[in-house]
Design a protein around this motif. Structure first.
Motif, PDB file in Angstrom:
ATOM      1  N   LEU A  40       0.840  -1.194   0.000  1.00 55.21           N
ATOM      2  CA  LEU A  40       0.000   0.000   0.000  1.00 55.21           C
ATOM      3  C   LEU A  40       0.876   1.246   0.000  1.00 55.21           C
ATOM      4  O   LEU A  40       2.038   1.196   0.410  1.00 55.21           O
ATOM      5  N   VAL A  41       0.308   2.365  -0.429  1.00 60.29           N
ATOM      6  CA  VAL A  41       0.986   3.657  -0.309  1.00 60.29           C
ATOM      7  C   VAL A  41       0.450   4.332   0.948  1.00 60.29           C
ATOM      8  O   VAL A  41      -0.730   4.688   0.999  1.00 60.29           O
ATOM      9  N   PRO A  42       1.280   4.484   1.993  1.00 56.11           N
ATOM     10  CA  PRO A  42       0.798   5.188   3.184  1.00 56.11           C
ATOM     11  C   PRO A  42       0.705   6.684   2.894  1.00 56.11           C
ATOM     12  O   PRO A  42       1.614   7.263   2.295  1.00 56.11           O
ATOM     13  N   VAL A  43      -0.407   7.290   3.275  1.00 49.98           N
ATOM     14  CA  VAL A  43      -0.601   8.727   3.075  1.00 49.98           C
ATOM     15  C   VAL A  43      -0.624   9.353   4.462  1.00 49.98           C
ATOM     16  O   VAL A  43      -1.557   9.131   5.239  1.00 49.98           O
ATOM     17  N   TYR A  44       0.439  10.095   4.764  1.00 45.68           N
ATOM     18  CA  TYR A  44       0.644  10.658   6.100  1.00 45.68           C
ATOM     19  C   TYR A  44      -0.007  12.032   6.239  1.00 45.68           C
ATOM     20  O   TYR A  44      -0.144  12.761   5.259  1.00 45.68           O
ATOM     21  N   PRO A  45      -0.361  12.414   7.479  1.00 48.03           N
ATOM     22  CA  PRO A  45      -0.922  13.752   7.704  1.00 48.03           C
ATOM     23  C   PRO A  45       0.122  14.836   7.444  1.00 48.03           C
ATOM     24  O   PRO A  45       1.325  14.598   7.609  1.00 48.03           O
ATOM     25  N   TYR A  97      -4.267   3.023  -1.256  1.00 45.32           N
ATOM     26  CA  TYR A  97      -3.681   3.943  -0.288  1.00 45.32           C
ATOM     27  C   TYR A  97      -4.093   3.555   1.127  1.00 45.32           C
ATOM     28  O   TYR A  97      -5.147   2.975   1.339  1.00 45.32           O
ATOM     29  N   TYR A  98      -3.242   3.911   2.085  1.00 49.11           N
ATOM     30  CA  TYR A  98      -3.558   3.707   3.495  1.00 49.11           C
ATOM     31  C   TYR A  98      -3.448   5.065   4.175  1.00 49.11           C
ATOM     32  O   TYR A  98      -2.353   5.620   4.291  1.00 49.11           O
ATOM     33  N   ILE A  99      -4.598   5.627   4.565  1.00 48.01           N
ATOM     34  CA  ILE A  99      -4.633   6.924   5.236  1.00 48.01           C
ATOM     35  C   ILE A  99      -4.148   6.722   6.670  1.00 48.01           C
ATOM     36  O   ILE A  99      -4.789   6.014   7.450  1.00 48.01           O
ATOM     37  N   VAL A 100      -3.007   7.308   7.002  1.00 50.19           N
ATOM     38  CA  VAL A 100      -2.411   7.170   8.333  1.00 50.19           C
ATOM     39  C   VAL A 100      -2.988   8.255   9.235  1.00 50.19           C
ATOM     40  O   VAL A 100      -2.948   9.435   8.893  1.00 50.19           O
ATOM     41  N   VAL A 101      -3.551   7.843  10.369  1.00 52.05           N
ATOM     42  CA  VAL A 101      -4.080   8.822  11.320  1.00 52.05           C
ATOM     43  C   VAL A 101      -3.155   8.896  12.528  1.00 52.05           C
ATOM     44  O   VAL A 101      -2.585   7.887  12.942  1.00 52.05           O
ATOM     45  N   PRO A 102      -2.989  10.114  13.053  1.00 45.19           N
ATOM     46  CA  PRO A 102      -2.089  10.284  14.209  1.00 45.19           C
ATOM     47  C   PRO A 102      -2.617   9.601  15.459  1.00 45.19           C
ATOM     48  O   PRO A 102      -3.755   9.292  15.584  1.00 45.19           O
TER      49      PRO A 102
END
Length: 102
Positions: A40-45, A97-102
């Motif tokens: 996956l493509v991690p999508v960081y804040p 995509y993988y939406i990364v949450v804090p």
């Protein structure tokens, strides 16, 4: 140019409460996240930065993830992105995509 995908934290990331385990890899100018079953493509804040010398992702909270590290990411998987995002040109377009949450 940074190899990490970024999203605007003003966008709605509610509902992304999954936890997954995998390893970060650098693939063709893009940071990807390899789980047991997929890449996956991690999508960081926004506020996340790339340290090219150390090959690591620096998160706004002060934590870091180095290429090759086995880590857990909180967030959620999506097939496409909406809203304000910045995806490096080197990221494969056929990955989810993988939406990364804090």
């Amino acid at each position: 140019m940074s190899p990490i995908a970024i999203y605007d934290t003003g966008a709605n990331s509610e509902g992304f409460g999954a936890l997954t385990r995998g390893a970060l890899q650098l693939q063709g100018g893009c940071v990807v996240y390899q789980t047991d079953s997929e890449t996956l493509v991690p999508v960081y804040p926004d506020g996340t930065e790339w340290d090219a010398d150390g090959e690591r992702v620096l998160l706004a909270d002060g934590s870091m993830h180095a290429i090759g590290d086995e880590i857990e990411l909180a967030g959620g998987q999506v097939a496409s992105l909406s809203g304000s995002t910045s995806i490096p040109a080197g990221c494969p377009s056929d990955l989810e995509y993988y939406i990364v949450v804090p």
